[in-house]
Design a protein around this motif. Structure first.
Motif: not given
Length: 339
Positions: A176, A180, A261
């Motif tokens: 991440l 994000d 994701k």
């Protein structure tokens, strides 16, 4: 609640030290040095002067943990002065401390402080006030040093990760990043970090550039012990309940976000199977133990983790809660939190 579900062990390793060590008068020669005691050789006033002279250039990296030499006079005396590997009493040339200050260290580091310029160069430029010659003279005048053999229960030799370290580690290990959680925005002509949504549980230092627009992300940062000049909040590295609760919430939500994701290979590299098959799951658990903790779990440890965490959280149609639970387990493991 099983013993793996919300594991947060707070280990303390005792450090040899002498609580309340008095500062002895400065000695002019090794012969007049205060005699060693079972409590260790006391620090002299000259030792304190040397510590204070070096402190502005050293405490940034050496105020806590196993090398917290500048946490106090007692720590400086016990951890550095009384360690013959670093300070050879009566022999400056054989003292690693002097070699590091002069930029000719013989260990993993060649100079102190770490960077482009050694301490000796800082002295020559006038940035440091205590000369290397003064350090040499101090060591030359030291007599035999004895370390305290008694444990000090208030001196942990491990350090909890800071809020910034937690954020960076989670970004890297979960795949991440800033994008994000935030988008760039402006308010009153200033760049601001606009949250993509509070349900993502973003966290950001109030002192960061760009600063978070929503204060709650700063509160979460403070919950992890992060300090702030702007908010006049001191950093806190104690394993407080607020830290444990904040880390639990963040780890669970961020693990879920990492798993959802697209094209994120941090947790499942290309070719790694994300299934409910026990063999695939256990292979993932073993890989994650190395990924998060730097240690590979044994088959027995993997079996126990699978039975105690993954299986209870899995459903017949959805393994996401189980993978989130295991991911969060590793982040809240004491070997991840402390170093």
């Amino acid at each position: 609640m099983n013993r793996f579900a919300f594991l947060l062990v707070l280990p303390l390793v005792l450090l040899s030290g002498c609580e309340g060590t008095a500062i002895a008068p400065q000695s002019r020669s090794p012969q007049s040095q205060p005699p060693p005691t079972t409590c260790g050789t006391p620090a002299t006033t000259e030792t304190q002067r040397v510590m204070e002279g070096l402190k502005p250039h050293c405490e940034g990296c050496h105020a806590q943990g196993t090398r917290g030499y500048f946490a106090s006079v007692a720590a400086f005396q016990s951890l550095l002065v009384s360690d013959s590997r670093l300070v050879k009493a009566g022999s400056p040339d054989d003292s690693e401390l002097v070699r590091l200050l002069e930029g000719r260290g013989t260990g993993a580091f060649k100079q102190m402080p770490i960077g482009q310029k050694s301490y000796a160069q800082l002295v020559s430029e006038g940035s440091a006030t205590l000369s290397v010659q003064a350090v040499r003279a101090w060591i030359q005048g030291l007599g035999a040093q004895q370390r305290d053999s008694r444990p000090n229960p208030d001196a942990p030799r491990i350090t909890r990760m800071s809020a910034d370290q937690v954020q960076r580690a989670l970004y890297q290990q979960l795949g991440l990043g800033y994008d994000d959680f935030f988008v760039n925005a402006k308010e009153f002509g200033f760049d601001m970090a606009e949250s993509r949504g509070e349900d993502h549980l973003p966290l950001q230092s109030p002192d960061a550039i760009p600063a978070p627009r929503q204060y709650i992300s700063g509160e979460r940062y403070h919950g992890l012990g992060g300090g702030s000049v702007m908010n006049q909040v001191s950093a806190d590295r104690t394993p407080a309940p607020t830290f444990a609760l904040t880390l639990t919430q963040v780890s669970q939500r961020w693990c879920r976000r990492a798993l959802a994701k697209p094209d994120n290979t941090a947790l499942f590299p290309k070719g790694a199977a994300r299934t409910a098959n026990p063999a695939d799951v256990k292979a993932t658990l073993k890989r994650w133990s190395l990924h998060f903790l730097g240690e590979r779990f044994t088959d027995a440890q993997v079996d126990e983790l699978y039975a105690d965490v993954f299986v209870p959280l899995a459903t017949p149609t959805d393994t996401e809660p189980a993978y989130v639970g295991v991911c969060s387990y590793f982040i809240r493991h004491p070997h991840w939190i402390f170093y």
